[in-house]
Design a protein around this motif. Structure first.
Motif, PDB file in Angstrom:
ATOM      1  N   HIS A 118      -4.004 -31.789  16.934  1.00 46.25           N
ATOM      2  CA  HIS A 118      -2.934 -31.440  16.004  1.00 46.25           C
ATOM      3  C   HIS A 118      -3.046 -30.001  15.505  1.00 46.25           C
ATOM      4  CE1 HIS A 118      -1.162 -35.461  15.732  1.00 46.25           C
ATOM      5  NE2 HIS A 118      -2.399 -35.916  15.810  1.00 46.25           N
ATOM      6  N   ASP A 119      -4.154 -29.332  15.818  1.00 45.63           N
ATOM      7  CA  ASP A 119      -4.318 -27.919  15.453  1.00 45.63           C
ATOM      8  C   ASP A 119      -3.794 -27.061  16.599  1.00 45.63           C
ATOM      9  OD1 ASP A 119      -5.687 -28.555  13.031  1.00 45.63           O
ATOM     10  OD2 ASP A 119      -7.484 -28.958  14.219  1.00 45.63           O
ATOM     11  N   GLN A 120      -2.812 -26.213  16.312  1.00 44.37           N
ATOM     12  CA  GLN A 120      -2.229 -25.403  17.382  1.00 44.37           C
ATOM     13  C   GLN A 120      -3.249 -24.405  17.919  1.00 44.37           C
ATOM     14  OE1 GLN A 120       1.548 -23.651  16.522  1.00 44.37           O
ATOM     15  NE2 GLN A 120       1.648 -22.528  18.443  1.00 44.37           N
ATOM     16  N   PRO A 121      -3.462 -24.386  19.243  1.00 43.28           N
ATOM     17  CA  PRO A 121      -4.445 -23.471  19.838  1.00 43.28           C
ATOM     18  C   PRO A 121      -4.026 -22.007  19.707  1.00 43.28           C
ATOM     19  CG  PRO A 121      -3.856 -25.255  21.338  1.00 43.28           C
ATOM     20  CD  PRO A 121      -2.858 -25.274  20.238  1.00 43.28           C
ATOM     21  N   GLN A 122      -5.011 -21.105  19.723  1.00 44.10           N
ATOM     22  CA  GLN A 122      -4.729 -19.676  19.729  1.00 44.10           C
ATOM     23  C   GLN A 122      -4.250 -19.232  21.108  1.00 44.10           C
ATOM     24  OE1 GLN A 122      -4.814 -17.442  17.133  1.00 44.10           O
ATOM     25  NE2 GLN A 122      -5.080 -19.279  15.868  1.00 44.10           N
ATOM     26  N   ALA A 123      -4.851 -19.786  22.147  1.00 45.27           N
ATOM     27  CA  ALA A 123      -4.471 -19.412  23.507  1.00 45.27           C
ATOM     28  C   ALA A 123      -3.090 -19.958  23.838  1.00 45.27           C
ATOM     29  CB  ALA A 123      -5.490 -19.968  24.501  1.00 45.27           C
ATOM     30  N   ALA A 124      -2.372 -19.199  24.665  1.00 43.41           N
ATOM     31  CA  ALA A 124      -1.030 -19.611  25.064  1.00 43.41           C
ATOM     32  C   ALA A 124      -0.687 -18.956  26.397  1.00 43.41           C
ATOM     33  CB  ALA A 124      -0.010 -19.214  24.002  1.00 43.41           C
ATOM     34  N   PRO A 125       0.291 -19.492  27.123  1.00 43.38           N
ATOM     35  CA  PRO A 125       0.700 -18.872  28.383  1.00 43.38           C
ATOM     36  C   PRO A 125       1.220 -17.458  28.159  1.00 43.38           C
ATOM     37  CG  PRO A 125       1.578 -21.104  28.200  1.00 43.38           C
ATOM     38  CD  PRO A 125       1.004 -20.755  26.866  1.00 43.38           C
ATOM     39  N   PRO A 126       1.122 -16.574  29.162  1.00 42.31           N
ATOM     40  CA  PRO A 126       1.651 -15.213  29.020  1.00 42.31           C
ATOM     41  C   PRO A 126       3.172 -15.222  28.879  1.00 42.31           C
ATOM     42  CG  PRO A 126       1.041 -15.653  31.296  1.00 42.31           C
ATOM     43  CD  PRO A 126       0.537 -16.803  30.492  1.00 42.31           C
ATOM     44  N   VAL A 127       3.682 -14.302  28.115  1.00 39.83           N
ATOM     45  CA  VAL A 127       5.128 -14.187  27.920  1.00 39.83           C
ATOM     46  C   VAL A 127       5.703 -13.248  28.981  1.00 39.83           C
ATOM     47  CG1 VAL A 127       6.959 -13.450  26.344  1.00 39.83           C
ATOM     48  CG2 VAL A 127       4.915 -14.582  25.440  1.00 39.83           C
TER      49      VAL A 127
END
Length: 225
Positions: A5-14
């Motif tokens: 439930h904690d949103q990760p810092q990592a994310a796909p590239p934009v």
């Protein structure tokens, strides 16, 4: 300690729309091949032989229930083998989650002439208690006192005499009064009918389980934590 439930810092590239569309098109082609391969596997499954099965005398909430009676007037039967050992006080958490993945309207199976039942090795009193706690209304029978679980490998004994159970599904065909096993699957083969798992697979972070091949920084938690 972080949770799902904690949103990760990592994310796909934009990227821009064109780059996204191109990358998505490549992924769709990969998935089409998976679909085509799945069709080939399903075609092979429909060509499997079948084996006659003893008409086991299970125990249901109201007494003896034969395997043939689980068909309830139909000719196809799906049995979910729920891990619940005779000396356990609660059902397996992952099997419980799998039961919760069943269709909200089980009448959809009825429409296809498929009966459904669950079977476990624990005594019926324990199964009924767990069923009530989970709010299930599925038919659940006990194989306690029969050879069913050992005969078909749902309970196995290791070299040191310790018993372990497997989750899974058994598919039966009733023909001329005899039940036949046409297919069975366990381990990750059970995922085919777990919709929540497939929903998670298609999110940006997948299932977030520690066995997955994910980019650096993607959240991962113990699979059976």
């Amino acid at each position: 300690m972080s949770t799902k439930h904690d949103q990760p810092q990592a994310a796909p590239p934009v990227v821009g729309r064109d780059a996204f569309d191109a990358a998505l098109a490549e992924q769709v082609e990969r998935e089409k091949e998976v679909t085509r391969h799945g069709d080939r596997v399903s075609a092979a499954r429909r060509r499997l032989p079948m084996v006659a099965v003893e008409d086991y005398a299970f125990t249901g909430p109201d007494g003896e229930v034969r395997l043939t009676e689980l068909f309830r007037g139909r000719y196809l039967l799906l049995v979910q083998n729920v891990m619940f050992g005779p000396d356990w006080e609660e059902g397996c958490p992952s099997c419980t989650w799998a039961v919760d993945n069943l269709p909200a309207r089980m009448s959809r199976l009825d429409d296809e002439a498929i009966a459904f039942a669950m079977v476990s090795q624990a005594p019926i009193e324990k199964l009924e208690d767990w069923r009530r706690k989970q709010g299930w209304d599925h038919l659940w029978v006990s194989s306690h006192g029969t050879g069913y679980h050992h005969d078909w490998g749902w309970t196995r004994t290791d070299d040191e005499g310790r018993e372990g159970q497997l989750p899974g599904y058994s598919y039966y065909l009733l023909r001329d009064g005899t039940p036949y096993l046409t297919y069975m699957t366990t381990a990750r083969g059970t995922e085919a009918i777990l919709p929540v798992a497939h929903v998670m697979d298609r999110t940006a972070y997948g299932r977030q389980q520690d066995w997955e091949d994910s980019p650096e920084g993607w959240p991962q938690f113990p699979t059976y934590g």
